[in-house]
Every structure is written in structure tokens, then in C-alpha cells.
Design a protein around this motif. Structure first.
Motif, PDB file in Angstrom:
ATOM      1  N   ALA A   1       0.836  -1.199   0.000  1.00 37.10           N
ATOM      2  CA  ALA A   1       0.000   0.000   0.000  1.00 37.10           C
ATOM      3  C   ALA A   1       0.873   1.253   0.000  1.00 37.10           C
ATOM      4  O   ALA A   1       0.635   2.194  -0.766  1.00 37.10           O
ATOM      5  CB  ALA A   1      -0.904  -0.015   1.221  1.00 37.10           C
ATOM      6  N   ALA A   2       1.921   1.236   0.819  1.00 39.45           N
ATOM      7  CA  ALA A   2       2.792   2.410   0.899  1.00 39.45           C
ATOM      8  C   ALA A   2       3.522   2.634  -0.415  1.00 39.45           C
ATOM      9  O   ALA A   2       3.637   3.758  -0.916  1.00 39.45           O
ATOM     10  CB  ALA A   2       3.794   2.226   2.026  1.00 39.45           C
ATOM     11  N   LEU A   3       3.962   1.555  -0.987  1.00 41.92           N
ATOM     12  CA  LEU A   3       4.686   1.627  -2.266  1.00 41.92           C
ATOM     13  C   LEU A   3       3.794   2.233  -3.338  1.00 41.92           C
ATOM     14  O   LEU A   3       4.191   3.109  -4.109  1.00 41.92           O
ATOM     15  CB  LEU A   3       5.101   0.200  -2.645  1.00 41.92           C
ATOM     16  CG  LEU A   3       6.100   0.016  -3.772  1.00 41.92           C
ATOM     17  CD1 LEU A   3       7.446   0.626  -3.381  1.00 41.92           C
ATOM     18  CD2 LEU A   3       6.304  -1.467  -4.044  1.00 41.92           C
ATOM     19  N   ALA A   4       2.559   1.764  -3.357  1.00 40.21           N
ATOM     20  CA  ALA A   4       1.617   2.254  -4.363  1.00 40.21           C
ATOM     21  C   ALA A   4       1.335   3.732  -4.151  1.00 40.21           C
ATOM     22  O   ALA A   4       1.315   4.518  -5.105  1.00 40.21           O
ATOM     23  CB  ALA A   4       0.334   1.444  -4.297  1.00 40.21           C
ATOM     24  N   ASN A   5       1.151   4.117  -2.899  1.00 39.04           N
ATOM     25  CA  ASN A   5       0.843   5.520  -2.636  1.00 39.04           C
ATOM     26  C   ASN A   5       1.978   6.423  -3.070  1.00 39.04           C
ATOM     27  O   ASN A   5       1.770   7.448  -3.711  1.00 39.04           O
ATOM     28  CB  ASN A   5       0.588   5.722  -1.134  1.00 39.04           C
ATOM     29  CG  ASN A   5      -0.799   5.252  -0.787  1.00 39.04           C
ATOM     30  OD1 ASN A   5      -1.662   5.179  -1.658  1.00 39.04           O
ATOM     31  ND2 ASN A   5      -1.009   4.915   0.456  1.00 39.04           N
ATOM     32  N   GLU A   6       3.177   6.005  -2.743  1.00 42.94           N
ATOM     33  CA  GLU A   6       4.311   6.832  -3.100  1.00 42.94           C
ATOM     34  C   GLU A   6       4.464   6.910  -4.612  1.00 42.94           C
ATOM     35  O   GLU A   6       4.709   7.963  -5.174  1.00 42.94           O
ATOM     36  CB  GLU A   6       5.580   6.275  -2.467  1.00 42.94           C
ATOM     37  CG  GLU A   6       6.747   7.218  -2.675  1.00 42.94           C
ATOM     38  CD  GLU A   6       8.024   6.664  -2.075  1.00 42.94           C
ATOM     39  OE1 GLU A   6       7.935   5.809  -1.187  1.00 42.94           O
ATOM     40  OE2 GLU A   6       9.099   7.109  -2.511  1.00 42.94           O
ATOM     41  N   ALA A   7       4.282   5.758  -5.239  1.00 41.68           N
ATOM     42  CA  ALA A   7       4.417   5.735  -6.700  1.00 41.68           C
ATOM     43  C   ALA A   7       3.355   6.612  -7.341  1.00 41.68           C
ATOM     44  O   ALA A   7       3.629   7.355  -8.275  1.00 41.68           O
ATOM     45  CB  ALA A   7       4.299   4.308  -7.198  1.00 41.68           C
TER      46      ALA A   7
END
Lengths: 452, 961
Positions: free
Chosen positions: B249-255
Motif C-alpha cells: 500500500a505504501a509503495l503504491a501511494n508513493e508511486a
């Protein structure tokens, strides 16, 4: 059991407890047996022999001490590799202590036919449910299988939502898993699908999503209410047609196509209804019955590929070293029963459909490959002569023919049959290892051995 | 049709559907369904359709299954959040592959040294260690280069190779004419091959295809379900924790924030963003990625013992590799696990050039490490190598094969230690041995649970260090009657790779970590169980087609025909005996097997390949081969101006109208010609030799990495007059021309004898010059760009940067008549200068550097509120290639919205670009105010308050192309 059809078998002059019936029992309820196991059961009589099968204690030969640990290791190492999963199951059938349990597992795999082609390695958990609840009251099995992700995804349960019902699961539940065709209407299917709305799979688990569930009133099989999925299962289990369908399934699996008349089916269904659809008890009823051991029921059921392949390895005592289970599973697939890959939701048609020109040649090829050894992963050719001699036979070509006939069929099918085998072997009389192998392959591939 | 019949038909159809629930709804419609109605089924179909490809890309970059799954989930979350940014709604797969690739790289950086070694994913089966060593890197390079291709080429490649569509399906999906698709596919392939060739990458067709992988990897239903649920939850602003990991989830948000902040230039962003993420700067607009990576890298974390010091007190490097003219000195010291100097450790060195392995080259397997010296009482060692004696480990065309030196120390009773030294520098790490107190133990069993006795367990490499790099323990062992084995010598806390093989089992690669402390307690064994399936033998005879005689010394490789992913690729090798007979063992059962056959060294026969189908059981498959006689060629590269030989490599292409084309082209791989299997490089004697097909062919020659100042090839007018370009007009191999430095068209008859020739490279014009300041005084210490850069680079590759030792410079490889920009920066003195030259200059050049301009300003929104944290980037004016190449200046606005940008070229128009703001959901526009900005020399211009239009990006905005 009151019905005459399921009266218990008592050995008699007309229906003696002979090797033929011992072999029959093991080939119907398990995957054949070794010579020693056959002789033991011949001596002990039907009661203890059937008890052992029912209790999962029929095997004494080729059982690894660490079977359970090895089986667990094999299945956990298989991960998502379906070839390895098939090999694991074959390992269980070949080496496990409970051949009847594995046969029933195979039956449920066919009943709730779910293909790994769509759901992948999820079939592994489903398979373990089949095994664990193989003999349980059917309601317990049904509830667990239907709530398991493999079947839900196989039948698109996640696409079944409020306002947009998908009928796949509801339809197959009624048509194939419980009632059978003709016992419900199109409207029942639609309403049942509504009851199942909201069943979805999250992280490999069933989740009932209230937001997607259609909470309105439904009329299913004449009952009206704001039913949910579990209500539907209850109705289906209560319905008399379910017991009847199970009775048909069990009779087909253990007795053969159309072997039991309508009266027998009805009696078994009635018994099942009285006993909470308890499968183990119904299986016991069949195996102990006179009908099961009647002359008319001997050698009439066509062996499925898995029974044939695993049974051959067991009867020939190929345990250590054993044929490679991956290769045995491959042969099963080539002969028409690719484990975890039923052709459709209806399962394998079975019976006469197992036999075709191709599969007949395939079974012969398997018999040759098994005896030759190399091609199934054995370190060399099977010592069929030594095997026969270990069991006190092998003085002459004819005695070897007779030995393998008794081992695999329980009796020699007749003098003409022996002559045919001898003719096929050619004029040479010498008893040599290669000749003994040829005999074993011939008997394994003979038409009579395809029947149990 | 009666209703009963109809019912039966419907029933049948339903069942078929249950078996294969395939939809033909175009991506565009599915995307629309999700955007407009949050249609779960539509999203699920997208996941089902493209998920296997996405998972494959993730696995290609990441070692770890959990990481790959996290990135998989994050990729679809980004799709859910940014679906409106998909520019080609008919090819969502292409978009997803870019996002997945980017996220996987980011994940890899983030996880760093974290290893979870003994997981299911890693139990791969490879019998060729070199394949194992490079396959993953190869996959990554392929993915990387794929992302760099223009969209029109990338789309068909992704659809046809990554997603496994037929050309017809791909054409339909993209709405292109089938011929257009085919043409673009061919050109895309050709470009990709050229790019790979330029990176020194060469592979067999089958391995190539496998490395790139395709979509037949099975996608667990749970992945689909989780991706769909997470997408819907994300769209509804709900908690994702139930469906995907926190990290995904964090990876997606940052991306979603960083990747889509610009103007949807996904490709450029992806390529550039990779660098920023790796350096951790968070900003991507630094163009110096490759050039500014550290010269030396660390193989192990440094620890406490204090380093030795020189007389001046400056620490001595622990290990140093120094250029001493015609020789190289290697020196350093060895420490024991306690940090004390260790005497008697054997030191070896392994040299690597930049570039790629050709593991099929017969010499490849004979390369051994260079034995150095033994450490003295103070743990120190020092020895020398004559440069001329260093043989390139990887047989690359590099004239300086010491790009990386791996120095390994081994001593009895310890696990080995090693450091890598880049480009003759120093190692920051210590050469510190570890205790050998954790043995690797285990048991090999077959699928029946029975022990496999006599299986060989070989130590292949440590994580980060190949076994070929040193000699000595640990040795191989064989399993006992119980299938048990024990290997020591690896040392504690190492990741090790073992190869398990035997005559009746499939060959397997096993990863194991020798952790000393497990769950807080010390252990002295690392146990790893091995479950080996059976092997399917393949055997046959190789003969000469012309004489029928058996050929000895021919290599046969088998590669499981696995399009799934790199983890399942397996390769085994056999060599024919005097009777031409071979027997391949170690392959697991597979649907089919891809065999490639390489004639032995010195044999004038052409290689061949074939795919053979599996047969029932384990009976050996028979596969005989007849090799066709070819034409031996021998040639070298010469500098046209000096006559000096040049090292390099070639790309050999067979003309499509060559009568043997069909025979030479093999496999469904992205690279059609199996001739690409070879990397053909200059040998020690300065020549390249190989066996060519008769008939029309072309050799495209590329200079080695150290001498890339040659001009790109130009088509010879004589060839053009004969209708050769250099091959037939539409031959897509012609694309190699502009990526090479020289070429030769060849057309020899069958049975021709060895042919010898030279290929000439043009080093172009060399110009000299000097830098002066406004007072005509010399400028020292400037950095120059574009002086000697490779004239045929991929567009994203930065030009070589050169720090000038004094005020003079030399520009090489200029093409007379073609304009080229040389640019210079002196940061301390804030001077900047450039010169556009065309190679016809007769005199020495003088570049006048001037004080650079500075721009300041303040960004405010329409109500005058300052915009903070906005990235303001400088765009230099357009100048001839390679343009003004100093790193673009960039600044973030402060809390008052102010920014300051330095480094403007005086009196030229520049542009400032607002790349992204702190708010991920807006786009920024300042109209034309930030265009055509000019300053005088040394001038600082304040642009005052700049009104910026802040436009929210509506979540359901739709941009149809």
C-alpha cells in the motif's frame, strides 16, 4: 438395513470367501493388494478384512515408517507445482495406510470436480478436505467444500453479487453436488444464487460481504424467507433427492455403472437420510453386502486409470525402489485421468468411457513400461521371476501365468485364457526373467484385468 | 432447436466457461467500466488478463516471492488510483509493465541486503552456473531496455512477448492493421536487439525468450481477489490492510504521487525515476545517474577495527588496485574474524570487464582466477600483474578487462572474504575472513521420499561471489546411503548456492544461508532439504551433413522450453564423444525441450537448434543432428586513420533473402536469429573468427567500450548502388547499421575456404582547445561534457563526463560537417560555456566561459498564497547533439514559495518547468511566464511573484487518445 438388496454377505457354498472375492474387495475398495495381504484376508474371512479396510489398516506391505511426515514434506514442498501435487497424491495412494480413504477422496474429487486449470494450487487444500471428511456426514463435507475458495473461484462465486447474481455456484450445487437434475426449477436456481450473493474470497478465505448480499425474500424449493447461503445448504441437505444422488454416486463408485437397481438405490438413500447422510456407514453397508460379493458383481466394473496404475504398482510390490510418482501421475493423465484436472464441472464420465482404442494401447504401454522399469524411474527392469518365486511360484511358464492371474484377478479366467497367454508368449518354454516380465505385462494389460 | 436441446447447449457453454472463463472485452472498456462505475468485474478481468505478465516482471527484478507479490499488488493499486492516466487504454499491459518494473526496482533498493533465502521461489533448477549467475540480471536488462523503447514499438513487444498474444490479437487490441503491427514488432525487436548488443549482451534465442518471460506463469486466484478488493477499497478511500500488505500500500501511494506528478510522460519518468529512487534523493531530474555512481562499491559492511594509516595520518585503503603503466599492482591486508591481521591467507584476483557473459563460449569454462600471493605476518600482501597477461574473464571486447577486480582471501578454517574494486581504485571494505563454524547439511530425497544416494552436491557460489573467483575449499561432496550431505568451508553468515545433481535426478540449485544466530541462539548447522524430481534423458548423435561423419567435441545445451519465468529456466550441457554421441542428464520432465548445438572450436560447421517434444515416462528422447558446413571468416577492426587494430565485437545477421535464412532463424524468441546466440569478440590475437552461413549476410562491428569514439557506420554508396542497405531494403537487421561503427556485407558460396578481411572504423576528427574566462585567463578544474562520448548511445544515456586536468581539452570522434555541442562548467567559479563545432575547424578552439546567470522568483497561487515544496527545474536551450549537458539545475520552493536557480547560459533562452508539487492531486501551470527566460553574464534576475494555476486532477478524468 431392511432392504434385501443390502443384506449382509455370509460366505456360502455358492458364494465362498475365496481369493477371487478377496481380490475383488481390494480392487473395489482400494488399489489392489499384495500377495501377502490377500493371503491374510483369505485366511481371516470377510469380517476382519472389511474391518481393516474401513479402519484404514488393511495394508501391511510397503508402508514407510515416516509416511505421514514424508507426505507432509512432499505436499509442502510442492507449493504451486501441480506436477508435484499430483505426485504427492499418488504417493499417498501408493504408500498410505488408508486405501479406502484415498479412493473416497478420489470419488469426491470427481463429485466436486474442480480444475487446477482455473484455480491453480488451491486444489491442494480442497483435496485435504475431501480426505479429512471423506467418511463424514455429507453435510460436513459439503459445507467445508462449498466454503473453500477453490470451489468458490471455480464457480465464480465472487462474481455473484447483489443485483447481479451469477448462477454458476447455485446451479452446480443443485444439479451436481446435491439434488441432481430434475429436482428443482430454473427459478430455484435464480433464488439460490441470490441467497449466495456476498460470498466472496479474500486472502484465500470465504468472506461473507453483507454489502453484496441480497437480503430480500427468496423462495427456494418451496420455502420463502430472507435466506442466506447456509440456509440454502440446509435445504439441499434436507432434500430427499440429495440422499438419493449420494446413493447413486456411491453405488457407481463401488459397484459400477447401473449395477444396483432402483430399489437398492432407494433403500440406501433411505438409510442415508436416517443416518444424517453418513458416508462411512453407507460405504460399510455396501462393502458388507451380499450384493457387493455376488457373482454378478465380480469383475464387472471398469477400473479407472488411477486405480489401474496405482494398483499395478502395489500388486507387484514396487515399493523400494518404487516407480516415480510423478511418472505414475503422468501415465494416469495419459490414460484419461489427469489428477486435479477434471474435464469439466461434471467430472470424468468414468465407466465405459475409460476404454477406447487409445487407452487400451496406453494401458498396455504402461504395463510394459512398468515392468521394464527405466521409463517409470525404477533403477532397472522388474524382477518378475524372482517376485513369483518369492511367493512359491515360477517353476514353469504356465505357473507364472497362473500366479499373476491369481494376484491380479483372484482366479484364472479359464483354461482358454491361459492358452491365449501362452500362445502370445510364443513357443519357447524356458523360464527366464524377461519372459516372466512379459507374462506380468500381458496379464496386467489383458482385458480381464481392466475390470474389477 | 427444442428447449431441451437449447438447455443442453447452454449447459455445455456454461461448463466450457467454467473451464476457461475468457472475456474479449477490450482493455479500454474494462478501464472505462472501472473508472466510471468502479466495476469490480472489469477490474478483476484486467488483473486476470495482465496479472501474469506483471507478476513475471516483478519476479524478474526481485529475488523474493513476498516482495514480488507486494509489488504485484502495489502495481494494481496504482492502476486503481491512476487509471485515468493510462494513455493507451487499449494497451493497459504496457502501462502496467512500466509501473511494475519501476516499483520492483524501488522495492529492490528498499529491501537492500535483506535476504529471505530459503523460500520456495528460490529453489531453482539450473545446471549451468553461469546461466544462474546472470539470468536475473539479464531479465532486468531486457525489461529496462524494453521500457526505453518508443511506445509504438514497446506496445507490440509487450503484447506479443510478455503477454503472449498472437499478432492477430495484438493488432486487434491496439486497433492497428496487422501489417502495421508486424512491421512495428519487427522494428521493435530490431531496436531492442541493437540496444542489447550495445550493452554487450548476447544470448541464445530460447534463453532470451525465457529471460523475458511471458504470461503463462500461473496467477493464483488469491492474488486476483486481493488486487480487486484492494483496488475497490482504495478507490473508496477505505483501509487496504485487509487485502494487501502495508508495504504494498505504501509503495503504491508513493508511486502514485511521484510517478504521475508530471504530464504523463510515463516512459521518461520511469527511466529517470529509477535513478532518483536508487540514490534516494527523491528527485529524479539528475541526469548523471551512470556517471556519478561511486567508483568503488562495498561487498561487505565494514566493521570496527581501525584502518591502518599513512605517515600523514590519512587512512590507507584496506585493498587497493593501482595502475602502474604496463602493470597493475594489487595490495592490501587480510584480517581474521576478530579484526587482527592474518598471515598465510591465499589471495586470488578475478578480473571482469564491463559487459556480458557468453557462457557458451568454449573458453568460458576454462577461465580461472589469477593466483596472487599469500598474506604476510602483518596480514599484508602485494603483487603485480602485467596488463598484457590479463585475460578477460568474460571474453568481452573490452580493451581494459579490469573494470572490476574481485580480490578473494581464503585460509584454512575460515570462510572466504572478498572485496570488489572498480576501475583500479580502492576498496572501502575490509578483507576480513569469517569463522567457518556453520556447516551446510541436508538430505536429498526423491518424490517418493526415498533418499538419493550418490548425488553430487557442489558448492557453486556465495551470494555476491562466484565460485570461479578463487581456488580451494569448500569442495563438492556426494550424498551417503541416507541421502545426507555435509559441506563446510563456506563460513558463517553467508548466502551460498549449491548445485545438486545425479544421474537419475533433475539438477537443482539450492540457496542456503549459514546464519550463526537463529532465533537468538547460536547454531552450527544450516540445514537444507532437497526434493529432486526425476530427470528426462536426451541423447543422440551429431554428424557432419556433408560427410555423414560423427563430430566430436560438439556442445549440446538443453533449455526447458519454459516461457513462464526465469525461475524455471534450466540448462544442462553435454559434449559429444569421439563417436559423435551425447547424453544430456539433469533435465526435469517438461512439455518440450529446446536443444541448441554448438560446433566445437575449429570446426567449420554451423550451429543449430531444435525443440523436441516430451515423451511418456522417463525413456530417453532421441535427438540426432546433422551440422551444415559453413564458411570460416577471420577479420579484424582497424582504425582507418592510424591503421591500429581496435578491439570490439560484432552482430552477425543473415539476410532475409538468404536461401538458408529459414534454417538459421530459430525459435519463437524475441530474437529470431540464433546467430545472436554468440557474442563474437576480438581474440587475443586481435582477430574475430566464426563460421558464417553462405549467401548474403552482414557483419555489424562495434568498437569495445574503451574506444567508442568512432563514428557510426555509414552505408557505402557502392552497396547502396547495388540495392544493399546493407541487406535487402526491408530487412530489419539494417537497423544495426546506425548502432555500429563499421560493417561488412558478405556473400560467399557454399564450401568457400576461410575468408580474411578488415573492417575499418573512422575515428573522425580530433579537435583541441582551451578554456578561458572573460579576462582571457585560463580556466582550470572545469568539467566537460560531450568531448568523447559515444556517438551511438541510447538516447537516455548521458554523455561521458570528463574532469579536465588543466585548461585544455581534446574533443574526439567528431563527424566532419555534423554539428556537435561541447559544454563546460566550472562550479567553484560559477562559470559556464559551450561551443558548437562541426569538425571542420582548422585551428585550435578557444571556449570563453562566462559567469552563469541566476534566476529567482516566488510561486504563488491565484489568491497570492505561496506554493511551497514545488520542484522548479531548468531546461537549457536546444543545441545540436548532445546539447547542453551539465546536470539540469533544480530547486524546491521554500516556505515562502521562493526558489533560486543557478547555471544559466548567458544570453540564451531557457525555460523553467514545474515538475511536481507537494500535492499529488494537482497539476501546476504558469502559462508562458516561465518560458524564454534570459539573463546576462553573471546576472541574477528576479522574476517576482509568478501566478501558478493549480488544477486538481479529478479522479475520474478520462483521457482517450
Amino acid at each position: 438395513m431392511t432392504n434385501e438388496a443390502w443384506a449382509p454377505y455370509v460366505p456360502s457354498v455358492q458364494m465362498p470367501w475365496d481369493l477371487r472375492r478377496v481380490v475383488h474387495l481390494h480392487r473395489r475398495a482400494g488399489f489392489a493388494a499384495t500377495w501377502k495381504e490377500l493371503q491374510r484376508d483369505l485366511k481371516d474371512g470377510p469380517g476382519p478384512s472389511i474391518d481393516r479396510l474401513l479402519d484404514g489398516k488393511s495394508r501391511t506391505d510397503g508402508m514407510p515408517k515416516d509416511f505421514a511426515a514424508t507426505a507432509d514434506y512432499l505436499v509442502s514442498s510442492a507449493a504451486g507445482d501441480l506436477g508435484r501435487l499430483k505426485a504427492w497424491w499418488v504417493y499417498r495412494m501408493l504408500f498410505g495406510s488408508d486405501p479406502l480413504g484415498e479412493r473416497l477422496t478420489l470419488m469426491w474429487h470427481n463429485h466436486f470436480a474442480t480444475s487446477a486449470a482455473k484455480v491453480g494450487p488451491m486444489v491442494r487444500r480442497q483435496n485435504q478436505i475431501f480426505r479429512e471428511f471423506a467418511r463424514a456426514p455429507f453435510g460436513e463435507l459439503l459445507t467445508r467444500v462449498v466454503r473453500d475458495p477453490a470451489l468458490l473461484l471455480w464457480l465464480d462465486a465472487q462474481a455473484n453479487r447483489k443485483g447481479k447474481p451469477n448462477e454458476n455456484l447455485a446451479r452446480e450445487l443443485m444439479e451436481l453436488f446435491t439434488l441432481g437434475i430434475g429436482q428443482y426449477g430454473e427459478k430455484d436456481v435464480k433464488e439460490a444464487a441470490r441467497a449466495l450473493t456476498g460470498w466472496t474470497v479474500v486472502k484465500d478465505r470465504l468472506q461473507e460481504d453483507p454489502a453484496q448480499h441480497d437480503g430480500g425474500d427468496k423462495t427456494i424449493l418451496g420455502r420463502t424467507g430472507s435466506w442466506k447461503g447456509d440456509d440454502l445448504l440446509r435445504f439441499l441437505l434436507d432434500h430427499p433427492a440429495t440422499a438419493e444422488r449420494l446413493a447413486v454416486r456411491l453405488c457407481e463408485w463401488l459397484m459400477g455403472e447401473g449395477a444396483v437397481a432402483a430399489g437398492g438405490i432407494k433403500a440406501l438413500a433411505a438409510w442415508l437420510r436416517r443416518r444424517n447422510l453418513e458416508i462411512g456407514g453407507a460405504v460399510e453397508t455396501i462393502l458388507r453386502s451380499k450384493a457387493f460379493f455376488s457373482d454378478a458383481n465380480l469383475g464387472t466394473r471398469i477400473l479407472g486409470p488411477v486405480e489401474y496404475v496405482v494398483g499395478a504398482a502395489r500388486a507387484l510390490e514396487l515399493f523400494d525402489p518404487s516407480p516415480n510418482t510423478l511418472i505414475l501421475a503422468e501415465f494416469c493423465g495419459n490414460l484419461g485421468m489427469d489428477l486435479f484436472h477434471p474435464p469439466n464441472v461434471g467430472g470424468w464420465p468414468g465407466g465405459r468411457s475409460w476404454i477406447s482404442t487409445r487407452s487400451t494401447i496406453g494401458r498396455y504401454n504402461f504395463a510394459s513400461a512398468l515392468l521394464d522399469g527405466d521409463s517409470v524411474g525404477l533403477p532397472g527392469a522388474v524382477d518378475a521371476l524372482g517376485f513369483a518365486r518369492r511367493h512359491g511360484r515360477g517353476d514353469s511358464v504356465e505357473s507364472i501365468v497362473i500366479f499373476f492371474a491369481e494376484l491380479l484377478l483372484g482366479a484364472v479366467p479359464g483354461r482358454a485364457w491361459v492358452e491365449r497367454q501362452l500362445a502370445a508368449l510364443g513357443p519357447k518354454e524356458a523360464v527366464e526373467p524377461s519372459r516372466a516380465r512379459r507374462i506380468a505385462a500381458l496379464v496386467l494389460a489383458s482385458p480381464e484385468t481392466q475390470l474389477a | 432447436m427444442s428447449s431441451a436441446q437449447l438447455g443442453a447447449v447452454l449447459q455445455h457453454l456454461r461448463r466450457m466457461k467454467a473451464v476457461q472463463n475468457q472475456s474479449v472485452t477490450p482493455d479500454r472498456e474494462l478501464l472505462k467500466g472501472f473508472l466510471l462505475r468502479r466495476d469490480e468485474a472489469a477490474f478483476a478481468e484486467l488483473v486476470r488478463r495482465h496479472g501474469p505478465m506483471v507478476l513475471n516482471v516483478c519476479r524478474g527484478v526481485l529475488h523474493n516471492q513476498h516482495d514480488a507479490e507486494d509489488v504485484f499488488q502495489a502495481t494494481f493499486l496504482v492502476l486503481a488510483q491512476k487509471a485515468e492516466r493510462v494513455r493507451q487504454p487499449d494497451a493497459v499491459g504496457s502501462w502496467l509493465s512500466g509501473v511494475a518494473y519501476h516499483l520492483a526496482l524501488k522495492m529492490r533498493t528498499a529491501t537492500g541486503r535483506r535476504r529471505r533465502s530459503e523460500e520456495q521461489l528460490e529453489e531453482r533448477t539450473v545446471a549451468d552456473p553461469l546461466l544462474d549467475m546472470t539470468l536475473r540480471e539479464l531479465h532486468q536488462v531486457l525489461l529496462e531496455e524494453l521500457q526505453r523503447l518508443p511506445e509504438k514499438y514497446r506496445l507490440p513487444l509487450i503484447l506479443c512477448y510478455l503477454e503472449g498474444r498472437t499478432q492477430r490479437q495484438a493488432a486487434k487490441q491496439l486497433g492497428w492493421d496487422k501489417e502495421v503491427l508486424r512491421g512495428r514488432l519487427n522494428r521493435g525487436r530490431s531496436q531492442l536487439r541493437a540496444r542489447l548488443t550495445r550493452r554487450g549482451l548476447s544470448l541464445p534465442a530460447g534463453v532470451f525468450a525465457s529471460a523475458l518471460g511471458s504470461s503463462s506463469v500461473s496467477l493464483p486466484a488469491a492474488h486476483i481477489e486481493a488486487a480487486v478488493k484492494a483496488a475497490l477499497a482504495s478507490a473508496a478511500g477505505q483501509d487496504l490492510g485487509k487485502f494487501v500488505s502495508e508495504y504494498a500500500a505504501a509503495l503504491a501511494n508513493e508511486a502514485a504521487r511521484t510517478l504521475f506528478a508530471g504530464h504523463g510522460k510515463i516512459v521518461a519518468l520511469l527511466v529517470l525515476a529509477v535513478g532518483a529512487l536508487i540514490t534516494g534523493a527523491g528527485l529524479w531530474a539528475r541526469h548523471q545517474l551512470a556517471a556519478e555512481t561511486p567508483a568503488a562499491r562495498v561487498a561487505q559492511p565494514a566493521d570496527k577495527p581501525s584502518p591502518p594509516k599513512t605517515n600523514s595520518g590519512k587512512p590507507l585503503p584496506e585493498v587497493a588496485v593501482e595502475d602502474q603503466g604496463d602493470r597493475i599492482e594489487v595490495r592490501g591486508r587480510v584480517l581474521d574474524p576478530d579484526g587482527k591481521p592474518l598471515a598465510g591467507a591465499a589471495i586470488t584476483v578475478w578480473w571482469h570487464s564491463r559487459g556480458w557473459v557468453c557462457w557458451h563460449h568454449p573458453d568460458m569454462h576454462s577461465v580461472r582466477p589469477y593466483r596472487g600471493a599469500t598474506s604476510g605476518l602483518d596480514g599484508r600482501f602485494r603483487f603485480h600483474f602485467a596488463k598484457a597477461a590479463i585475460k578477460d574473464t568474460y571474453l568481452n571486447a573490452d580493451a581494459r578487462p579490469w573494470h572490476r577486480a574481485t580480490i578473494v582471501a581464503v585460509a584454512p578454517g575460515y570462510g572466504p572474504a572478498w572485496v570488489h574494486v572498480w576501475d583500479l581504485g580502492n576498496a572501502n571494505a575490509k578483507l576480513q575472513l569469517v569463522k567457518d563454524d556453520v556447516a551446510i547439511v541436508g538430505r536429498v530425497r526423491d518424490l517418493q521420499g526415498q533418499p538419493v544416494a550418490g548425488a553430487m552436491v557442489r558448492f557453486r557460489r556465495l551470494h555476491g561471489l562466484d565460485r570461479d573467483a578463487w581456488e580451494g575449499p569448500p569442495a563438492a561432496t556426494t550424498t551417503d546411503e541416507q541421502g545426507r550431505y555435509r559441506l563446510s568451508g563456506v563460513g558463517r553468515d553467508r548466502g551460498a548456492v549449491l548445485i545438486v545433481s545425479g544421474p537419475r535426478i533433475e539438477s537443482k540449485i539450492i540457496h542456503v544461508e549459514t546464519q550463526r544466530i537463529v532465533r537468538g541462539k547460536p547454531v552450527n548447522e544450516a540445514a537444507i532439504e532437497v526434493l529432486a524430481g526425476p530427470t528426462k534423458p536426451i541423447e543422440g548423435t551429431v554428424r557432419a551433413k556433408d560427410t555423414g561423419k560423427p563430430l566430436a567435441g560438439v556442445s549440446i545445451y538443453c533449455n526447458e522450453h519454459s516461457f513462464c519465468n526465469t525461475h524455471q529456466v534450466r540448462l544442462v550441457r553435454a559434449v559429444t564423444d569421439d563417436n559423435g554421441h551425447y547424453r544430456l542428464l539433469g533435465m526435469p520432465k517438461s512439455a518440450q525441450y529446446e536443444l541448441t548445438v554448438y560446433a566445437g572450436a575449429g570446426q567449420s560447421y554451423l550451429d543449430t537448434a531444435r525443440t523436441v517434444a516430451d515423451s511418456e515416462g522417463l525413456k530417453p528422447i532421441a535427438a540426432d543432428f546433422s551440422l551444415r558446413r559453413g564458411v570460416p571468416v577471420k577479420f579484424r577492426f582497424l582504425d582507418k586513420r592510424t591503421g591500429q587494430p581496435v578491439r570490439g565485437q560484432i552482430q552477425y545477421e543473415i539476410a532475409q533473402d538468404n536461401p538458408w535464412y529459414a534454417e538459421a532463424v530459430y525459435g519463437p524468441g524475441i530474437i529470431p536469429s540464433r546467430e545472436f546466440m554468440h557474442i563474437r569478440t576480438t581474440n587475443q590475437d586481435g582477430y574475430i573468427r566464426f563460421v558464417s552461413y553462405p549467401g548474403p549476410c552482414a557483419i555489424f562491428a562495434v568498437a569495445g567500450r574503451e574506444s567508442r569514439h568512432f563514428l557510426p557506420s555509414k552505408l557505402d554508396p557502392a552497396d547502396e548502388a547495388k540495392g544493399r542497405f546493407p541487406l535487402g531494403k526491408d530487412d530489419f537487421a539494417n537497423g544495426f547499421l546506425r548502432h555500429s561503427h563499421g560493417y561488412r556485407y558478405i556473400d560467399y558460396p557454399e564450401n568457400a575456404r576461410e575468408q580474411t578481411f578488415d573492417i575499418l572504423f573512422d575515428s573522425g576528427v580530433t579537435l583541441k582547445g582551451a578554456l578561458v574566462d572573460p579576462n582571457a585567463k585560463p580556466v582550470q578544474g572545469a568539467v566537460a561534457y560531450g568531448l568523447s562520448f559515444d556517438r551511438t548511445p541510447p538516447p537516455t544515456q548521458p554523455p561521458d563526463k570528463e574532469v579536465l586536468p588543466d585548461d585544455s581539452f581534446v574533443a574526439r570522434g567528431l563527424d566532419p560537417g555534423k554539428a556537435c555541442t561541447l559544454s563546460f562548467v566550472q562550479r567553484e567559479r560559477k562559470l559556464i560555456g559551450h561551443m558548437v563545432v562541426d569538425g571542420n575547424e582548422k585551428q585550435s578552439l578557444t571556449v570563453r566561459m562566462r559567469p552563469w546567470g541566476v534566476l529567482t522568483g516566488r510561486l504563488v497561487n491565484i489568491v497570492g498564497k505561496p506554493l511551497t515544496g514545488v520542484s522548479v527545474a531548468l531546461r537549457y536551450p536546444d543545441l545540436p547533439s548532445p546539447g547542453m549537458r551539465p546536470p539540469a539545475e533544480e530547486a524546491l520552493t521554500d516556505k515562502d514559495g521562493r526558489f533560486r536557480i543557478e547555471g544559466l547560459l548567458p544570453d540564451f533562452d531557457h525555460e523553467l518547468v514545474l515538475e511536481h508539487g507537494s500535492n499529488k492531486d494537482v497539476t501546476l501551470s504558469a502559462g508562458t511566464v516561465l518560458k524564454k527566460l534570459k539573463t546576462g553574464a553573471g546576472e541574477m534576475k528576479d522574476l517576482g511573484d509568478i501566478g501558478v494555476l493549480v488544477v486538481p486532477v479529478p479522479k475520474t478524468e478520462k483521457k482517450d487518445d
